[in-house]
Design an enzyme around this catalytic site. Structure first.
Site, PDB file in Angstrom:
ATOM      1  N   TRP A  93       0.811  -1.223   0.000  1.00  0.00           N
ATOM      2  CA  TRP A  93       0.000   0.000   0.000  1.00  0.00           C
ATOM      3  C   TRP A  93       0.845   1.274   0.000  1.00  0.00           C
ATOM      4  CZ3 TRP A  93       1.714   2.639   4.114  1.00  0.00           C
ATOM      5  CH2 TRP A  93       2.245   1.898   5.187  1.00  0.00           C
ATOM      6  N   ASN A  94       2.143   1.197   0.300  1.00  0.00           N
ATOM      7  CA  ASN A  94       2.868   2.452   0.539  1.00  0.00           C
ATOM      8  C   ASN A  94       3.247   3.200  -0.740  1.00  0.00           C
ATOM      9  OD1 ASN A  94       4.835   0.559  -0.081  1.00  0.00           O
ATOM     10  ND2 ASN A  94       6.309   1.328   1.407  1.00  0.00           N
TER      11      ASN A  94
ATOM     12  N   LYS B  63      -2.343  -8.275  -8.032  1.00  0.00           N
ATOM     13  CA  LYS B  63      -3.171  -8.051  -6.843  1.00  0.00           C
ATOM     14  C   LYS B  63      -2.603  -6.883  -6.039  1.00  0.00           C
ATOM     15  CE  LYS B  63      -3.248  -8.987  -2.507  1.00  0.00           C
ATOM     16  NZ  LYS B  63      -4.033  -7.877  -1.954  1.00  0.00           N
ATOM     17  N   PRO B  64      -3.272  -5.726  -6.094  1.00  0.00           N
ATOM     18  CA  PRO B  64      -2.805  -4.603  -5.274  1.00  0.00           C
ATOM     19  C   PRO B  64      -3.207  -4.799  -3.817  1.00  0.00           C
ATOM     20  CG  PRO B  64      -4.723  -3.947  -6.575  1.00  0.00           C
ATOM     21  CD  PRO B  64      -4.449  -5.394  -6.914  1.00  0.00           C
ATOM     22  N   ALA B  65      -2.609  -3.995  -2.927  1.00  0.00           N
ATOM     23  CA  ALA B  65      -2.937  -4.075  -1.502  1.00  0.00           C
ATOM     24  C   ALA B  65      -4.399  -3.685  -1.279  1.00  0.00           C
ATOM     25  CB  ALA B  65      -2.028  -3.149  -0.713  1.00  0.00           C
TER      26      ALA B  65
ATOM     27  N   GLY C  22       6.648  -6.291  -0.515  1.00  0.00           N
ATOM     28  CA  GLY C  22       5.916  -6.243   0.747  1.00  0.00           C
ATOM     29  C   GLY C  22       6.819  -6.664   1.882  1.00  0.00           C
ATOM     30  N   SER C  23       6.213  -7.190   2.921  1.00  0.00           N
ATOM     31  CA  SER C  23       6.986  -7.516   4.120  1.00  0.00           C
ATOM     32  C   SER C  23       7.816  -8.788   3.923  1.00  0.00           C
ATOM     33  CB  SER C  23       6.035  -7.706   5.296  1.00  0.00           C
ATOM     34  OG  SER C  23       5.168  -8.781   5.029  1.00  0.00           O
TER      35      SER C  23
ATOM     36  N   GLU D 194      10.911  -7.991  -3.282  1.00  0.00           N
ATOM     37  CA  GLU D 194      11.336  -6.670  -2.770  1.00  0.00           C
ATOM     38  C   GLU D 194      10.747  -6.564  -1.377  1.00  0.00           C
ATOM     39  OE1 GLU D 194      13.310  -4.537  -4.118  1.00  0.00           O
ATOM     40  OE2 GLU D 194      13.430  -5.191  -6.203  1.00  0.00           O
ATOM     41  N   LEU D 195      11.562  -6.814  -0.354  1.00  0.00           N
ATOM     42  CA  LEU D 195      11.022  -6.996   0.993  1.00  0.00           C
ATOM     43  C   LEU D 195      11.417  -5.845   1.928  1.00  0.00           C
ATOM     44  CD1 LEU D 195      11.682 -10.841   1.117  1.00  0.00           C
ATOM     45  CD2 LEU D 195       9.678  -9.622   0.235  1.00  0.00           C
TER      46      LEU D 195
ATOM     47  N   CYS E  13      10.203   1.586   2.323  1.00  0.00           N
ATOM     48  CA  CYS E  13      11.124   0.493   2.628  1.00  0.00           C
ATOM     49  C   CYS E  13      12.569   0.989   2.699  1.00  0.00           C
ATOM     50  CB  CYS E  13      10.994  -0.594   1.577  1.00  0.00           C
ATOM     51  SG  CYS E  13      11.206   0.038  -0.088  1.00  0.00           S
TER      52      CYS E  13
ATOM     53  N   GLU F 196      11.742  -2.686  11.366  1.00  0.00           N
ATOM     54  CA  GLU F 196      11.334  -1.527  10.572  1.00  0.00           C
ATOM     55  C   GLU F 196      10.392  -0.658  11.393  1.00  0.00           C
ATOM     56  OE1 GLU F 196       9.521  -3.386   7.059  1.00  0.00           O
ATOM     57  OE2 GLU F 196      10.443  -1.811   5.891  1.00  0.00           O
TER      58      GLU F 196
HETATM   59  P1  NAP Z   1       2.476  -6.959   3.375  1.00  0.00           P
HETATM   60  O1  NAP Z   1       1.591  -7.042   4.556  1.00  0.00           O
HETATM   61  O2  NAP Z   1       3.504  -7.995   3.196  1.00  0.00           O
HETATM   62  O3  NAP Z   1       1.504  -6.889   2.127  1.00  0.00           O
HETATM   63  C1  NAP Z   1       1.979  -6.751   0.815  1.00  0.00           C
HETATM   64  C2  NAP Z   1       1.025  -7.419  -0.147  1.00  0.00           C
HETATM   65  O4  NAP Z   1       0.971  -8.815   0.155  1.00  0.00           O
HETATM   66  C3  NAP Z   1      -0.403  -6.912  -0.063  1.00  0.00           C
HETATM   67  O5  NAP Z   1      -0.975  -6.918  -1.344  1.00  0.00           O
HETATM   68  C4  NAP Z   1      -1.064  -7.940   0.826  1.00  0.00           C
HETATM   69  O6  NAP Z   1      -2.446  -8.082   0.618  1.00  0.00           O
HETATM   70  C5  NAP Z   1      -0.359  -9.213   0.364  1.00  0.00           C
HETATM   71  N1  NAP Z   1      -0.411 -10.304   1.341  1.00  0.00           N
HETATM   72  C6  NAP Z   1      -0.566 -10.224   2.671  1.00  0.00           C
HETATM   73  N2  NAP Z   1      -0.561 -11.470   3.210  1.00  0.00           N
HETATM   74  C7  NAP Z   1      -0.402 -12.334   2.187  1.00  0.00           C
HETATM   75  C8  NAP Z   1      -0.318 -13.755   2.095  1.00  0.00           C
HETATM   76  N3  NAP Z   1      -0.389 -14.530   3.164  1.00  0.00           N
HETATM   77  N4  NAP Z   1      -0.152 -14.310   0.883  1.00  0.00           N
HETATM   78  C9  NAP Z   1      -0.065 -13.522  -0.221  1.00  0.00           C
HETATM   79  N5  NAP Z   1      -0.145 -12.185  -0.203  1.00  0.00           N
HETATM   80  C10 NAP Z   1      -0.289 -11.596   0.990  1.00  0.00           C
HETATM   81  O7  NAP Z   1       3.249  -5.574   3.345  1.00  0.00           O
HETATM   82  P2  NAP Z   1       2.649  -4.111   3.474  1.00  0.00           P
HETATM   83  O8  NAP Z   1       2.357  -3.842   4.907  1.00  0.00           O
HETATM   84  O9  NAP Z   1       1.553  -3.887   2.476  1.00  0.00           O
HETATM   85  O10 NAP Z   1       3.870  -3.226   2.978  1.00  0.00           O
HETATM   86  C11 NAP Z   1       4.880  -2.837   3.818  1.00  0.00           C
HETATM   87  C12 NAP Z   1       6.106  -3.703   3.642  1.00  0.00           C
HETATM   88  O11 NAP Z   1       6.513  -3.677   2.286  1.00  0.00           O
HETATM   89  C13 NAP Z   1       7.281  -3.196   4.426  1.00  0.00           C
HETATM   90  O12 NAP Z   1       7.956  -4.272   5.017  1.00  0.00           O
HETATM   91  C14 NAP Z   1       8.147  -2.546   3.363  1.00  0.00           C
HETATM   92  O13 NAP Z   1       9.517  -2.473   3.707  1.00  0.00           O
HETATM   93  C15 NAP Z   1       7.907  -3.423   2.201  1.00  0.00           C
HETATM   94  N6  NAP Z   1       8.242  -2.745   0.964  1.00  0.00           N
HETATM   95  C16 NAP Z   1       9.369  -3.137   0.281  1.00  0.00           C
HETATM   96  C17 NAP Z   1       9.732  -2.476  -0.880  1.00  0.00           C
HETATM   97  C18 NAP Z   1      10.970  -2.880  -1.639  1.00  0.00           C
HETATM   98  O14 NAP Z   1      11.091  -2.458  -2.782  1.00  0.00           O
HETATM   99  N7  NAP Z   1      11.866  -3.665  -1.079  1.00  0.00           N
HETATM  100  C19 NAP Z   1       8.953  -1.437  -1.370  1.00  0.00           C
HETATM  101  C20 NAP Z   1       7.816  -1.068  -0.661  1.00  0.00           C
HETATM  102  C21 NAP Z   1       7.475  -1.745   0.501  1.00  0.00           C
HETATM  103  P3  NAP Z   1      -3.514  -7.341   1.566  1.00  0.00           P
HETATM  104  O15 NAP Z   1      -3.289  -5.897   1.364  1.00  0.00           O
HETATM  105  O16 NAP Z   1      -4.804  -7.824   1.031  1.00  0.00           O
HETATM  106  O17 NAP Z   1      -3.229  -7.792   2.959  1.00  0.00           O
END
Ligand code: NAP
Length: 482
Positions: free
Chosen positions: A155-156, A179-181, A232-233, A254-255, A288, A385
């Site tokens: 989402w960020n 699939k977006p957030a 994502g995370s 990209e975590l 991130c 983080e």
């Molecule tokens: P997240 O909770 O991991 O969610 C990311 C995406 O994954 C969302 O679309 C989410 O869907 C989905 N998701 C959640 N649980 C899942 C599962 N069990 N199986 C498959 N997909 C699943 O992360 P976030 O809170 O949105 O984003 C923040 C994180 O992203 C931070 O850790 C940040 O550092 C990281 N990030 C990394 C980068 C990079 O380039 N390295 C860039 C930006 C952000 P829902 O929204 O439906 O839950």
């Protein structure tokens, strides 16, 4: 010119058609600045995702088989559509995500730049002719699109995180199920609307919203999905790596990050404080690559803190759509709770609040930009983080000590160093276990460079020439009997 509501698609895009969930169920989408529900999106799951994958698989041969310049031409149109609608798409992004409008405009613009960059790179996705070890043979190395790509984004940066995946995929002829957030689905759905507007074949771009587990489960189950790209995370990324093993998919991850920001006593302190503001407080600390730990050498510690506090005090907090706002709300109540937990932990271990330190008077999920002094390695944010507007400032004495503290984390995404000593800059480049290093710069993301992390921050690169590689398979053909 379309307004932001025009781009707010309250439906999913599958096989070239806008659809609802089979169940008819929807999910509310909220503006984090006001708490108001701005619309809904379909609560889709496995069945709809399976149909999206069918459509993407069917469209693959058409997209991959197009003349290269036709594919490149579509990307040019996509770039122009993004920039022609920059203001509306940015407002939509701010309304669903909360970041200041100026940052949202920048996000749409960099997304457009990624599209243009990969349109250019696709024309240089060359193969090789390799000298054979024996006479009478030719060895050719050729490049091919991987196939259907499943994309899951956070989402960020709801628009640009897709840009870095959609652009290289379409450039080489891969088709997409994204699939977006759930918190910020409209900027993701806007990519489908843009693809439709510029004339991509039906099925080339599919976007589904709803249960993350069900949608990702369908992507994982299908052989036709040859690659999963996730931002994502780290926790979810690890789970997806495990799941992708059954069908041996390519993965790009990209975590999470935990960026050190190191200021040496030979640094230009004004530049360092400015860099820290940009790196720390962009998107209210929800990036991130945000400075998570600010390490300052003892000789300039007090002077740096004074400058950082002065600049931080100037940041205006408010609804991202208001003029002059530099800090929007945090994404949700959980994010505020996490920030408070980290602050309480730090204060209990001896950190002092130099500025801010509590919820903002605006209420909701607004939080004061905060500077903490006396941060130490036993505090939780040394390894976790923050994802919020807290700048903890640590003190160090020697270069070795700074390197040791900076590397003492499982993450390895971005890092920053402020120094005017050229030798030190190169030593730090060697020593820091990070995929990206900003020397005298707090803002390092750019389309020409490979963005990505080491260690538990992930694998694969987005941007640069490397960003195209991730969407290509390499084949080798041996021609004998010449
Ligand atoms: P997240 O909770 O991991 O969610 C990311 C995406 O994954 C969302 O679309 C989410 O869907 C989905 N998701 C959640 N649980 C899942 C599962 N069990 N199986 C498959 N997909 C699943 O992360 P976030 O809170 O949105 O984003 C923040 C994180 O992203 C931070 O850790 C940040 O550092 C990281 N990030 C990394 C980068 C990079 O380039 N390295 C860039 C930006 C952000 P829902 O929204 O439906 O839950």
């Amino acid at each position: 010119m379309a307004d932001w509501q025009t781009w707010m698609k309250q439906a999913n895009f599958v096989a070239g058609a806008w659809i609802g969930a089979d169940s008819g169920q929807t999910i509310d989408v909220t503006n984090p600045a006001t708490g108001e529900v701005i619309g809904t999106v379909p609560a889709c799951g496995e069945a709809e995702t399976m149909r999206a994958i069918d459509a993407a698989a069917a469209a693959f041969s058409e997209l991959a088989g197009m003349d290269l310049m036709t594919r490149v031409g579509l990307l040019w149109k996509l770039h122009d559509a993004l920039m022609d609608n920059q203001a509306a798409l940015a407002e939509l992004l701010t309304v669903e995500m909360g970041k200041p409008l100026a940052e949202a405009k920048g996000e749409i613009a960099i997304g457009a730049q990624y599209v243009r960059w990969f349109a250019e790179e696709a024309r240089r996705a060359k193969g090789e002719i390799v000298p054979p070890g024996v006479n009478g043979r030719r060895i050719l190395v050729t490049r091919h699109p991987v196939g259907v790509v499943g994309m899951i984004t956070p989402w960020n940066f709801p628009s640009s995180m897709l840009a870095r995946k959609v652009a290289p995929a379409l450039a080489v002829g891969c088709t997409i199920v994204a699939k977006p957030a759930t918190a910020t689905p409209y900027s993701g759905l806007a990519w489908a609307a843009l693809a439709e507007e510029v004339g991509y074949p039906a099925g080339a771009v599919n976007v589904v919203t709803g249960s993350a587990r069900a949608i990702a489960g369908a992507m994982m189950a299908r052989d036709e999905v040859r690659k999963i790209t996730f931002t994502g995370s780290t926790e979810v990324g690890k789970e997806l790596i495990r799941q992708s093993a059954d069908t041996v998919k390519k993965v790009s991850m990209e975590l999470g990050g935990n960026a050190p920001f190191i200021v040496f006593d030979d640094a230009d302190l004004d530049a360092a404080a400015e860099g820290a503001i940009v790196s720390k407080y962009r998107n209210s600390g929800q990036t991130c690559v945000c400075a998570n730990r600010i390490y300052v050498q003892a000789g300039v510690y007090d002077a740096f803190v004074e400058k950082l506090v002065a600049k931080t005090r100037e940041l205006k907090v408010g609804d991202g759509r208001e003029d002059g706002v530099a800090q929007g709300p945090l994404i949700d109540a959980d994010a505020v709770a996490k920030v408070e937990e980290l602050l309480d932990d730090a204060k209990a271990k001896g950190a002092e609040v130099a500025l801010g330190g509590s919820r903002h008077q605006l209420g909701g999920t607004f939080f004061q930009p905060t500077v903490l002094t006396g941060a130490t390695q036993d505090m939780a944010f040394a390894t976790e983080e923050i994802f919020g507007p807290i700048a903890p400032v640590f003190r160090f004495e020697t270069e070795e000590e700074a390197i040791g503290m900076a590397n003492a984390t499982v993450f390895g995404l971005a890092s920053y160093v402020y120094t005017r000593d050229l030798g030190r800059a190169f030593r730090l480049n060697d020593a820091l276990q990070y995929g990206m290093i900003g020397i005298n710069s707090g803002l390092i993301t750019t389309v020409e460079a490979p963005f990505g992390g080491l260690k538990e921050s992930g694998m694969g690169k987005e941007g640069g020439s490397q960003g195209l590689e991730d969407y290509l398979d390499t084949k080798y053909v041996c021609i004998d009997g010449i």
